[in-house]
Write an enzyme that holds these catalytic residues in place. Structure first.
Site, PDB file in Angstrom:
ATOM      1  N   CYS A   1       7.398  -4.684  15.218  1.00 12.46           N
ATOM      2  CA  CYS A   1       6.962  -3.736  16.252  1.00 12.46           C
ATOM      3  C   CYS A   1       5.514  -4.040  16.638  1.00 12.46           C
ATOM      4  O   CYS A   1       4.661  -4.260  15.776  1.00 12.46           O
ATOM      5  CB  CYS A   1       7.080  -2.299  15.760  1.00 12.46           C
ATOM      6  SG  CYS A   1       8.749  -1.889  15.234  1.00 12.46           S
TER       7      CYS A   1
ATOM      8  N   GLU B   1       0.831  -1.197   0.000  1.00  7.70           N
ATOM      9  CA  GLU B   1       0.000   0.000   0.000  1.00  7.70           C
ATOM     10  C   GLU B   1       0.868   1.249   0.000  1.00  7.70           C
ATOM     11  O   GLU B   1       1.981   1.247   0.521  1.00  7.70           O
ATOM     12  CB  GLU B   1      -0.912  -0.010   1.227  1.00  7.70           C
ATOM     13  CG  GLU B   1      -1.974  -1.089   1.118  1.00  7.70           C
ATOM     14  CD  GLU B   1      -2.937  -1.106   2.296  1.00  7.70           C
ATOM     15  OE1 GLU B   1      -4.145  -1.163   2.046  1.00  7.70           O
ATOM     16  OE2 GLU B   1      -2.496  -1.064   3.452  1.00  7.70           O
TER      17      GLU B   1
ATOM     18  N   CYS C   1       3.570   8.669   0.548  1.00 11.50           N
ATOM     19  CA  CYS C   1       4.179   7.746   1.502  1.00 11.50           C
ATOM     20  C   CYS C   1       4.348   6.391   0.816  1.00 11.50           C
ATOM     21  O   CYS C   1       3.379   5.758   0.415  1.00 11.50           O
ATOM     22  CB  CYS C   1       3.264   7.645   2.731  1.00 11.50           C
ATOM     23  SG  CYS C   1       3.865   6.514   3.980  1.00 11.50           S
TER      24      CYS C   1
ATOM     25  N   CYS D   1      -0.510   6.164   9.865  1.00 13.20           N
ATOM     26  CA  CYS D   1       0.724   5.464  10.255  1.00 13.20           C
ATOM     27  C   CYS D   1       0.395   4.164  10.956  1.00 13.20           C
ATOM     28  O   CYS D   1      -0.410   4.143  11.883  1.00 13.20           O
ATOM     29  CB  CYS D   1       1.527   6.283  11.255  1.00 13.20           C
ATOM     30  SG  CYS D   1       2.054   7.858  10.651  1.00 13.20           S
TER      31      CYS D   1
ATOM     32  N   CYS E   1       6.970  -6.481   6.892  1.00 17.06           N
ATOM     33  CA  CYS E   1       8.126  -5.962   7.615  1.00 17.06           C
ATOM     34  C   CYS E   1       8.568  -7.008   8.619  1.00 17.06           C
ATOM     35  O   CYS E   1       7.743  -7.635   9.274  1.00 17.06           O
ATOM     36  CB  CYS E   1       7.779  -4.663   8.341  1.00 17.06           C
ATOM     37  SG  CYS E   1       9.221  -3.919   9.161  1.00 17.06           S
TER      38      CYS E   1
ATOM     39  N   CYS F   1       2.335  -1.877  15.427  1.00 17.14           N
ATOM     40  CA  CYS F   1       2.249  -1.600  13.994  1.00 17.14           C
ATOM     41  C   CYS F   1       1.608  -2.772  13.271  1.00 17.14           C
ATOM     42  O   CYS F   1       2.064  -3.901  13.402  1.00 17.14           O
ATOM     43  CB  CYS F   1       3.655  -1.344  13.453  1.00 17.14           C
ATOM     44  SG  CYS F   1       3.759  -1.224  11.655  1.00 17.14           S
TER      45      CYS F   1
END
Ligand code: SAH
Ligand code: SF4
Length: 341
Positions: free
Chosen positions: A114, A90, A103, A332, A110, A117
């Site tokens: 974290c 995305e 962005c 975010c 990933c 997230c």
């Protein structure tokens, strides 16, 4: 077939010389691919038909497939792209005053894990290629309306850009080349969770702004929410940032996601001010954006205001980054690459 979007100008020089053509052809092709955003080799009309045919035997221009575009009431647009191996990523266009920021995702998923997230909680697939990185910029250009133009690029989408170092560095080269997308170096920002050796290398070789996601003021808390901290704890990270070479008037952006009851106390704010001493920086406070399945909560506006006040009183430039596009899951930490139909 090789994708011409995977080739830097330097790579093309090598290709061209191999094919026995003159070096200026490399610049012509590079400009067609990135500046003029050609979608086929046939569009390169200032290159002889014979040479185009020869190129087409081995090369093509392939883009990401945009599957879905979501638009939020605040003008934010999130688009989902499918890649050749059917991985999905995305990207988000964020409109704020006269700024239009793109962005970009640097990886499918990933690996940093974290806990706050959604991307980190959904696992890692692979690094994105130069073609897939620049493909997001080209797709975004196609979504622009009227006189809109992209003013800033941030590598803050899915993934840890410094874990895809080589392709990301090439991408920054294409973004800032005057034969490529022609963005000024100070309009491009890379955000990292804190891979210390790669930050050091980026300080020497990279030419873009640096943002660092700190998100906690003690190793105890940071270990819990950012596994990377067990490898590169806060003091090591801060030491690297103190040494980080900055050109005049430049600063490092420190990102701090505020999570209720975890890292948002007055003591945290005071510790943060102390940690940042002697680092030229601006602080971005990001109230936690929730996502399905997360166990964290966002602090109250009063808590955010108080935290902001303490950092400001300590003499820092600090802003609260308001989440844009939250209702389309474009804020975010809300990117996952899932198709919702
Ligand atoms: N991997 C890089 C860049 C992508 S994440 C990094 O971590 O810096 C971009 C930013 O979103 C980071 O500052 C991260 O701390 C923040 N973020 C992640 N999840 C979030 C959430 N749920 N709410 C608010 N911000 C979040
Ligand atoms: Fe990866 Fe950044 Fe999310 Fe951490 S915050 S999991 S590094 S994308």
């Amino acid at each position: 077939m090789k994708n011409l979007r995977d080739f830097t100008h330097e790579d093309l020089l090598a290709v061209i010389s191999e094919l026995g053509e003159r070096p200026y052809r490399a610049e012509q092709i590079f400009r067609w691919v990135f500046q003029r955003r050609a979608t086929s080799i046939d569009q390169m009309t200032d290159i002889s038909k014979a040479f185009r045919e020869r190129l087409k035997e081995e090369y093509a221009i392939t883009g990401n497939t945009v599957l879905e575009v979501k638009r939020s009431v605040d003008g934010t647009r999130k688009f989902l792209s499918e890649l050749a191996d059917s991985s999905r990523i995305e990207s988000v266009l964020i409109a704020e005053g006269d700024r239009l920021t793109l962005c970009v995702s640097s990886q499918a998923g990933c690996a940093m894990g974290c806990k706050f997230c959604m991307t980190g909680m959904s696992g890692f697939t692979r690094n994105l290629t130069l073609a897939e990185l620049s493909g997001q910029v080209i797709s975004a250009f196609e979504l622009l309306e009227g006189t809109e133009h992209i003013t800033n690029i941030v590598l803050m989408g899915m993934g840890e850009p410094l874990a895809n170092y080589d392709n990301v560095l090439k991408f920054i080269g294409v973004l800032t080349s005057n034969m490529g997308f022609n963005f000024s170096h100070n309009k491009v920002t890379l955000s990292t969770a804190g891979l210390v050796p790669a930050i050091k290398r980026f300080g020497q070789e990279g030419n873009a702004n640096l943002a660092v996601s700190l998100n906690a003021t003690t190793d105890e808390v940071r270990d819990k929410i950012m596994p990377v901290n067990r490898k590169y704890p806060i003091e090591e990270l801060m030491a690297e940032l103190r040494r980080y070479p900055l050109k005049s008037r430049k600063y490092i952006t420190i990102e701090y996601v505020l999570i209720a009851g975890l890292n948002d106390t007055d003591d945290d704010a005071r510790r943060l001010s102390r940690l940042l001493r002697s680092i030229p920086c601006k602080v971005n406070l990001i109230p936690f954006n929730s996502f399905p399945g997360s166990s964290f909560a966002s602090p109250s506006p009063e808590r955010v205001e108080r935290f902001h006040y303490i950092i400001k009183q300590a003499g820092y430039t600090v802003i609260v980054r308001l989440s844009k596009g939250a209702e389309i899951q474009a804020a975010c930490g809300q990117l996952r690459g899932a198709y919702e139909g």
